[in-house]
Design a protein around this motif. Structure first.
Motif, PDB file in Angstrom:
ATOM      1  N   LEU A 196     -24.778  38.294 -32.993  1.00 21.63           N
ATOM      2  CA  LEU A 196     -23.870  39.555 -32.195  1.00 21.63           C
ATOM      3  C   LEU A 196     -22.999  38.995 -31.131  1.00 21.63           C
ATOM      4  O   LEU A 196     -23.083  38.683 -30.449  1.00 21.63           O
ATOM      5  CB  LEU A 196     -24.558  40.869 -32.617  1.00 21.63           C
ATOM      6  CG  LEU A 196     -23.509  41.959 -31.776  1.00 21.63           C
ATOM      7  CD1 LEU A 196     -22.879  42.347 -32.591  1.00 21.63           C
ATOM      8  CD2 LEU A 196     -25.209  43.060 -31.307  1.00 21.63           C
ATOM      9  N   GLU A 242     -25.080  47.368 -29.379  1.00 20.37           N
ATOM     10  CA  GLU A 242     -26.483  46.663 -29.627  1.00 20.37           C
ATOM     11  C   GLU A 242     -26.806  48.397 -30.729  1.00 20.37           C
ATOM     12  O   GLU A 242     -26.653  48.416 -31.555  1.00 20.37           O
ATOM     13  CB  GLU A 242     -27.364  46.483 -29.224  1.00 20.37           C
ATOM     14  CG  GLU A 242     -27.712  44.624 -28.694  1.00 20.37           C
ATOM     15  CD  GLU A 242     -28.800  44.492 -28.722  1.00 20.37           C
ATOM     16  OE1 GLU A 242     -29.915  44.510 -28.896  1.00 20.37           O
ATOM     17  OE2 GLU A 242     -28.706  43.420 -28.330  1.00 20.37           O
ATOM     18  N   ALA A 243     -27.102  49.501 -29.665  1.00 23.87           N
ATOM     19  CA  ALA A 243     -26.896  50.779 -30.644  1.00 23.87           C
ATOM     20  C   ALA A 243     -26.140  51.174 -30.636  1.00 23.87           C
ATOM     21  O   ALA A 243     -25.732  51.468 -32.591  1.00 23.87           O
ATOM     22  CB  ALA A 243     -26.933  52.095 -29.326  1.00 23.87           C
ATOM     23  N   GLU A 244     -24.523  50.861 -30.669  1.00 27.18           N
ATOM     24  CA  GLU A 244     -23.410  51.132 -32.058  1.00 27.18           C
ATOM     25  C   GLU A 244     -23.209  50.105 -33.073  1.00 27.18           C
ATOM     26  O   GLU A 244     -23.194  50.896 -34.282  1.00 27.18           O
ATOM     27  CB  GLU A 244     -21.940  50.765 -31.291  1.00 27.18           C
ATOM     28  CG  GLU A 244     -21.321  52.214 -29.944  1.00 27.18           C
ATOM     29  CD  GLU A 244     -21.040  53.367 -30.260  1.00 27.18           C
ATOM     30  OE1 GLU A 244     -20.742  53.520 -31.627  1.00 27.18           O
ATOM     31  OE2 GLU A 244     -21.662  54.231 -30.119  1.00 27.18           O
ATOM     32  N   ALA A 245     -23.811  48.877 -32.656  1.00 27.36           N
ATOM     33  CA  ALA A 245     -23.860  48.189 -33.721  1.00 27.36           C
ATOM     34  C   ALA A 245     -24.880  48.727 -34.844  1.00 27.36           C
ATOM     35  O   ALA A 245     -24.466  47.927 -36.278  1.00 27.36           O
ATOM     36  CB  ALA A 245     -24.131  46.985 -33.157  1.00 27.36           C
ATOM     37  N   ASN A 246     -25.834  49.479 -34.821  1.00 26.40           N
ATOM     38  CA  ASN A 246     -26.991  49.588 -35.436  1.00 26.40           C
ATOM     39  C   ASN A 246     -26.189  50.450 -36.270  1.00 26.40           C
ATOM     40  O   ASN A 246     -26.883  50.219 -38.157  1.00 26.40           O
ATOM     41  CB  ASN A 246     -28.090  49.705 -34.547  1.00 26.40           C
ATOM     42  CG  ASN A 246     -29.043  49.387 -34.871  1.00 26.40           C
ATOM     43  OD1 ASN A 246     -29.802  48.781 -35.968  1.00 26.40           O
ATOM     44  ND2 ASN A 246     -30.126  49.382 -33.901  1.00 26.40           N
ATOM     45  N   GLN A 247     -25.400  50.892 -36.218  1.00 25.33           N
ATOM     46  CA  GLN A 247     -24.860  51.526 -37.296  1.00 25.33           C
ATOM     47  C   GLN A 247     -23.694  51.660 -38.496  1.00 25.33           C
ATOM     48  O   GLN A 247     -23.614  52.123 -39.256  1.00 25.33           O
ATOM     49  CB  GLN A 247     -23.520  52.856 -36.461  1.00 25.33           C
ATOM     50  CG  GLN A 247     -25.545  53.910 -35.580  1.00 25.33           C
ATOM     51  CD  GLN A 247     -23.958  54.888 -34.236  1.00 25.33           C
ATOM     52  OE1 GLN A 247     -22.306  55.303 -35.427  1.00 25.33           O
ATOM     53  NE2 GLN A 247     -24.185  54.834 -33.188  1.00 25.33           N
ATOM     54  N   TYR A 248     -23.231  50.050 -37.804  1.00 30.83           N
ATOM     55  CA  TYR A 248     -22.491  49.539 -38.233  1.00 30.83           C
ATOM     56  C   TYR A 248     -22.574  48.699 -39.895  1.00 30.83           C
ATOM     57  O   TYR A 248     -22.175  48.423 -40.134  1.00 30.83           O
ATOM     58  CB  TYR A 248     -20.647  49.285 -38.173  1.00 30.83           C
ATOM     59  CG  TYR A 248     -20.639  51.165 -37.373  1.00 30.83           C
ATOM     60  CD1 TYR A 248     -19.919  51.506 -38.177  1.00 30.83           C
ATOM     61  CD2 TYR A 248     -20.203  50.400 -35.872  1.00 30.83           C
ATOM     62  CE1 TYR A 248     -19.004  52.833 -37.376  1.00 30.83           C
ATOM     63  CE2 TYR A 248     -20.105  51.621 -34.919  1.00 30.83           C
ATOM     64  CZ  TYR A 248     -18.845  52.533 -35.512  1.00 30.83           C
ATOM     65  OH  TYR A 248     -18.735  53.690 -34.578  1.00 30.83           O
ATOM     66  N   ILE A 249     -23.963  48.044 -39.379  1.00 34.46           N
ATOM     67  CA  ILE A 249     -24.170  46.544 -39.897  1.00 34.46           C
ATOM     68  C   ILE A 249     -25.464  46.818 -40.810  1.00 34.46           C
ATOM     69  O   ILE A 249     -26.321  47.922 -40.084  1.00 34.46           O
ATOM     70  CB  ILE A 249     -24.795  45.689 -38.683  1.00 34.46           C
ATOM     71  CG1 ILE A 249     -23.554  45.034 -38.249  1.00 34.46           C
ATOM     72  CG2 ILE A 249     -25.228  44.339 -39.145  1.00 34.46           C
ATOM     73  CD1 ILE A 249     -23.780  44.980 -36.614  1.00 34.46           C
ATOM     74  N   PRO A 271     -30.792  44.593 -40.488  1.00 35.49           N
ATOM     75  CA  PRO A 271     -31.415  44.485 -39.522  1.00 35.49           C
ATOM     76  C   PRO A 271     -30.753  43.288 -38.559  1.00 35.49           C
ATOM     77  O   PRO A 271     -30.281  42.841 -38.971  1.00 35.49           O
ATOM     78  CB  PRO A 271     -32.953  43.712 -39.992  1.00 35.49           C
ATOM     79  CG  PRO A 271     -33.222  44.287 -41.438  1.00 35.49           C
ATOM     80  CD  PRO A 271     -31.693  43.917 -42.052  1.00 35.49           C
ATOM     81  N   LEU A 272     -31.575  43.846 -37.242  1.00 38.15           N
ATOM     82  CA  LEU A 272     -29.873  43.366 -35.902  1.00 38.15           C
ATOM     83  C   LEU A 272     -31.046  42.032 -35.719  1.00 38.15           C
ATOM     84  O   LEU A 272     -30.016  41.002 -34.975  1.00 38.15           O
ATOM     85  CB  LEU A 272     -29.887  44.079 -35.144  1.00 38.15           C
ATOM     86  CG  LEU A 272     -29.402  45.405 -34.327  1.00 38.15           C
ATOM     87  CD1 LEU A 272     -28.781  45.802 -33.018  1.00 38.15           C
ATOM     88  CD2 LEU A 272     -27.841  44.628 -34.872  1.00 38.15           C
ATOM     89  N   GLU A 273     -32.217  41.389 -36.247  1.00 39.38           N
ATOM     90  CA  GLU A 273     -32.566  40.299 -35.917  1.00 39.38           C
ATOM     91  C   GLU A 273     -32.230  39.073 -36.777  1.00 39.38           C
ATOM     92  O   GLU A 273     -32.744  38.426 -36.277  1.00 39.38           O
ATOM     93  CB  GLU A 273     -34.549  40.634 -35.814  1.00 39.38           C
ATOM     94  CG  GLU A 273     -34.749  40.870 -36.966  1.00 39.38           C
ATOM     95  CD  GLU A 273     -35.515  42.751 -37.316  1.00 39.38           C
ATOM     96  OE1 GLU A 273     -36.416  43.380 -38.430  1.00 39.38           O
ATOM     97  OE2 GLU A 273     -34.042  43.208 -36.124  1.00 39.38           O
TER      98      GLU A 273
END
Length: 359
Positions: free
Chosen positions: A128, A112-119, A122-124
């Motif tokens: 994923l 999740e932390a890594e995905a935040n950089q590439y997406i 917003p993650l919500e």
């Protein structure tokens, strides 16, 4: 305690592969015989009208849902679990390297932390997922992890289609991954089991042709081109004054005027060969490679009479038409002639159906 499932060789629960494209919905159901070979139990296809799905977006949900219901009914299946896929344009994938030895929970938090950089949203708002590919080739003790993310609304759209037809979506894959999985069986039948062979897999859809260049399970290059079988329909409309619907149905049934082959089909095949050649040139100029060993053609328009020969002749690479059911046992309920004619259209749905055994 030993679970009973390990004492008896039970098949995984039945599951359909359902491929929703811009021009049709396709369904495949596979099982395995006692020898572990695939058996094609069912395959069916239902056309969609133009504009119902555009650029991977479902514009006419109720109409597409009704087509899925018709397809399920036509196929005669009682299976409710289904694997579906999103187009690559709707999915962001990224391979990352993480330290080995983490628990599942730690791994999820790290992803999740890594995905935040590439997406870029917003993650919500995102569905994923990730899978551990294996030990990292570059760093000892680390692991390679593949992250896949899509807008939640895209996933909910295709899940909603399945649910409206009484199906239960259990897997959402990526179309290109599913077609690669089905193609992998066919590549293994090439000389030397296809080891080291560079294979250009083209899927010719109604509006888009996608190319994946594969070597030993690795994707060397991917490209989509705005070219497909719908252009042939347009040519038929222009040449003979038919409506779009008439042209499409006559194209499928082969009931076309005598000069169709010389006036329409051959020039269209010429254009297709040029497009395939152009896509390969992009691959050659942007990678160290300057040849492919095999070209495989899939998709509805790939089965046009004379296309594979024209590709081999003009591009000088061996070209074949994909039949994803090659080497499978064919179930009693499958109409052999119809299946053989339509087989190239079923590559993605076949790969999705194979996920039943490869989860």
């Amino acid at each position: 305690m030993i679970s009973l499932g390990s004492l008896f060789s039970r098949q995984p629960e039945p599951m359909l592969g359902l491929d929703v494209s811009s021009s049709s919905v396709k369904l495949v159901e596979l099982s395995q015989n006692k020898a572990g070979q695939y058996v094609l139990d069912r395959c069916a296809i239902e056309p969609l009208e133009r504009g119902w799905i555009t650029d991977g977006n479902i514009e006419k949900f109720d109409e597409v849902a009704e087509a899925v219901r018709r397809l399920v009914k036509k196929s005669g299946t009682r299976t409710r679990n289904v694997a579906m896929a999103l187009p690559p344009s709707a999915v962001i994938t990224k391979k990352i390297v993480l330290p080995g030895g983490m628990s599942e929970v730690e791994l999820e938090m790290q992803v999740e932390a890594e995905a935040n950089q590439y997406i870029p949203f917003p993650l919500e708002e995102v569905s994923l997922d990730f899978c551990v590919i294996g030990p990292s080739a570059t760093a000892a003790g680390d692991i390679d992890v593949l992250i896949a993310a899509s807008r939640r609304e895209k996933v909910q759209d295709i899940q909603g289609l399945a649910e409206s037809a009484g199906l239960k979506p259990v897997i959402v894959d990526v179309e290109s991954y599913a077609s690669r999985l089905a193609a992998k069986r066919l590549i293994a039948n090439l000389p030397e089991q296809g080891v080291g062979a560079i294979v250009a897999l083209f899927e010719v859809g109604a509006l888009t042709t996608s190319m994946q260049v594969i070597r030993d399970d690795e994707v060397l290059y991917e490209r989509d081109q705005a070219f497909g079988g719908a252009q042939l329909t347009q040519l038929i409309v222009r040449q003979y004054g038919f409506s779009l619907e008439e042209a499409e149905s006559k194209k499928r049934s082969g009931e076309l005027p005598e000069d169709y082959e010389s006036s329409v089909l051959r020039p269209f095949i010429e254009s297709m060969v040029q497009e395939i050649g152009r896509a390969l040139q992009f691959f050659f100029t942007s990678t160290p490679h300057h040849k492919v060993d095999y070209i495989m053609l899939a998709g509805g328009a790939a089965a046009l009479s004379g296309l594979t020969d024209a590709v081999t002749q003009q591009l000088s690479f061996p070209c074949s038409l994909v039949n994803p059911f090659d080497g499978m046992e064919i179930g009693d309920g499958v109409r052999l002639k119809k299946m053989t004619r339509e087989a190239p259209s079923y590559l993605t749905s076949c790969g999705l159906a194979m996920r039943r055994f490869l989860q």
